[in-house]
Enzyme design. Structure first.
Site, PDB file in Angstrom:
ATOM      1  N   TYR A   1       0.826  -1.201   0.000  1.00 36.68           N
ATOM      2  CA  TYR A   1       0.000   0.000   0.000  1.00 36.68           C
ATOM      3  C   TYR A   1       0.865   1.258   0.000  1.00 36.68           C
ATOM      4  O   TYR A   1       1.886   1.320   0.694  1.00 36.68           O
ATOM      5  CB  TYR A   1      -0.932   0.016   1.213  1.00 36.68           C
ATOM      6  CG  TYR A   1      -2.029  -1.020   1.141  1.00 36.68           C
ATOM      7  CD1 TYR A   1      -3.171  -0.802   0.370  1.00 36.68           C
ATOM      8  CD2 TYR A   1      -1.928  -2.220   1.840  1.00 36.68           C
ATOM      9  CE1 TYR A   1      -4.186  -1.753   0.300  1.00 36.68           C
ATOM     10  CE2 TYR A   1      -2.930  -3.173   1.774  1.00 36.68           C
ATOM     11  CZ  TYR A   1      -4.053  -2.932   0.997  1.00 36.68           C
ATOM     12  OH  TYR A   1      -5.048  -3.881   0.925  1.00 36.68           O
TER      13      TYR A   1
ATOM     14  N   HIS B   1     -11.375   0.408  -3.830  1.00 33.29           N
ATOM     15  CA  HIS B   1     -10.364   1.094  -3.034  1.00 33.29           C
ATOM     16  C   HIS B   1      -9.140   0.245  -2.752  1.00 33.29           C
ATOM     17  O   HIS B   1      -8.140   0.743  -2.243  1.00 33.29           O
ATOM     18  CB  HIS B   1     -10.976   1.546  -1.703  1.00 33.29           C
ATOM     19  CG  HIS B   1     -11.993   2.631  -1.851  1.00 33.29           C
ATOM     20  ND1 HIS B   1     -12.801   3.056  -0.821  1.00 33.29           N
ATOM     21  CD2 HIS B   1     -12.348   3.387  -2.919  1.00 33.29           C
ATOM     22  CE1 HIS B   1     -13.602   4.022  -1.245  1.00 33.29           C
ATOM     23  NE2 HIS B   1     -13.347   4.238  -2.514  1.00 33.29           N
ATOM     24  N   ASP B   2      -9.197  -1.054  -3.046  1.00 26.02           N
ATOM     25  CA  ASP B   2      -8.084  -1.944  -2.710  1.00 26.02           C
ATOM     26  C   ASP B   2      -7.156  -2.187  -3.902  1.00 26.02           C
ATOM     27  O   ASP B   2      -6.433  -3.177  -3.938  1.00 26.02           O
ATOM     28  CB  ASP B   2      -8.615  -3.281  -2.187  1.00 26.02           C
ATOM     29  CG  ASP B   2      -7.571  -4.027  -1.365  1.00 26.02           C
ATOM     30  OD1 ASP B   2      -6.867  -3.378  -0.567  1.00 26.02           O
ATOM     31  OD2 ASP B   2      -7.461  -5.264  -1.520  1.00 26.02           O
ATOM     32  N   ALA B   3      -7.172  -1.279  -4.870  1.00 26.85           N
ATOM     33  CA  ALA B   3      -6.341  -1.443  -6.067  1.00 26.85           C
ATOM     34  C   ALA B   3      -4.915  -0.974  -5.805  1.00 26.85           C
ATOM     35  O   ALA B   3      -4.497   0.107  -6.203  1.00 26.85           O
ATOM     36  CB  ALA B   3      -6.953  -0.676  -7.238  1.00 26.85           C
TER      37      ALA B   3
END
Length: 431
Positions: free
Chosen positions: A255, A297-299
């Site tokens: 992230y 949102h988790d890309a």
């Protein structure tokens, strides 16, 4: 004491992975380096005679393994340390993403034959596997199975012939990835299936996928884009790597807010590696816009990959397209910033301009593409929903996804076309 694993790429020994005093090292085989057509395992591991140290080696090899709870359960199954990448690859590194296979020194790569070793499953056996996966990820430890896929969610490499699902044994390449429902995430199968169908309808070239059901149990079957059939019908591996592997970033910091890659680095990677790069860069832009407008949102950087075709590296098909924004318990922060913002509600026209600048794209071209997708997404989503052939009609989660898409697209169009709109902080629709 040194431990060694032979690293095979396609059907040839490419090098050796070594563990000494808890540190990994990788060295290409001289015979591999002497080949005119030799290719590197990774952008981060260029062809060279000198060995790579732990810092250089770990990102690519650790990036082949499952993460989180899946990794912990697999480590327990084999009674090895959760931190021991080498031991985990030894146990489950037979069928990985891309064309990499791990074998013990002197062990022969299973020869491809007309009769692949596939254990075909009955419907009852598929349901039993769906029940077993949360406790035994990748079916770790089952005879003849050495399966590994990156990521933190349950999934399983399988063979699907259009009617039957089977388990690939003893080095047989899989053809699909079976993705069961995500625990505590409402109807994740329909969510991801719908988002992939939407991306496909918009001609964004995602991974092909279809929702399947056995009784009341649903799951997603995703075609493996890193597998293909040759002229005689044998399944072959195609090499690939995700962006974290290519950029030399370990999975633990995938992230951006913990030090992982940002979008500028991702665009720069595609521009450096692919030829011609312009079509690939524009495809990546489409993926970024699609993720933002659909609420994925988790890309993070492990959700983008390079696929190494004969003609050269290209951006891999779009995958892992879950709309996470429709779930109130999941974070409203995106995995990578658009401009200087992690939250979609805070993204103004100037932040899209910042994205374009960081990606090396013309601002006008970027704005034009954002508006094209923002205008086409809502009606396309409604059309898919109303088509009984897709099976999404009446699904509550799909309805929430479409409502979110409509709200985000309208907001984006307004912010990109109305000069008076500035510093708004619109909230997301309630889920």
């Amino acid at each position: 004491m040194a431990h060694e694993l032979e690293v095979w790429l396609f059907a040839d020994r490419a090098g050796t992975l070594t563990l000494v005093a808890g540190r990994l090292a990788f060295c290409y085989d001289p015979n591999w380096l002497s080949r005119p057509q030799a290719v590197a395992l990774s952008v981060s591991l260029p062809l060279q005679a000198e060995p790579f140290d732990d810092h250089k080696t770990r990102p690519f090899f650790a990036g082949l393994l499952p993460e989180g709870q899946m990794r912990r359960l697999i480590a327990q199954q084999f009674q090895v340390s959760n931190q021991n990448d080498f031991a985990l690859l030894d146990h489950i590194g037979g069928e990985c993403a891309g064309a990499v296979t791990f074998l013990e020194p002197g062990q022969a790569l299973p020869a491809s034959t007309q009769c692949e070793d596939i254990q075909w499953l009955s419907n009852e056996e598929v349901i039993a596997i769906l029940d077993e996966l949360p406790h035994r990820p990748m079916l770790a430890g089952k005879d003849g199975l050495r399966l590994s896929l990156a990521g933190a969610q349950d999934k399983l490499p399988v063979v699907f012939d259009g009617a039957r699902i089977g388990l690939p044994h003893n080095g047989t390449p899989s053809s699909h990835i079976l993705k069961p429902p995500i625990h505590a995430v409402e109807d994740s199968v329909a969510n991801e299936g719908f988002c992939l169908t939407l991306a496909n309808t918009l001609q964004l070239k995602p991974a092909k996928a279809k929702v399947h059901s056995i009784g009341t149990r649903s799951f997603l079957l995703v075609d493996r884009y890193d597998r293909s059939l040759d002229k005689v019908g044998h399944r072959r591996r195609i090499h690939q790597e995700d962006f974290c592997q290519a950029l030399g970033v370990v999975p633990e910091i995938k992230y951006q807010n913990e030090g992982g890659p940002d979008l500028a680095q991702c665009f720069d990677l595609v521009r450096r590696v692919s030829r011609p790069s312009a079509p690939q860069v524009l495809r990546l832009l489409d993926y970024v816009i699609f993720n933002a407008l659909t609420g994925n949102h988790d890309a993070h950087a492990k959700n983008f990959s390079l696929l190494y075709l004969i003609e050269g590296p290209v951006l891999a098909p779009f995958y892992d397209t879950l709309s996470t924004a429709v779930y109130p318990m999941l974070t409203p922060k995106m995995a990578m910033k658009i401009g200087s913002k992690y939250k979609f509600s805070e993204i103004q026209a100037r932040h899209w301009d910042q994205l374009a600048e960081g990606a090396g794209l013309a601002k006008a071209l970027t704005k034009k593409r954002i508006l094209e997708l923002a205008k086409s997404l809502p009606p396309t989503a409604r059309k898919i929903q109303s088509d009984p052939g897709h099976g999404f009609s009446g699904n509550a989660v799909v309805e929430r996804i479409i409502a979110l898409i409509e709200q985000r697209c309208a907001l984006t169009i307004r912010r990109l076309t109305d000069p008076a709109v500035d510093n708004e902080d619109d909230t997301e629709p309630s889920s």
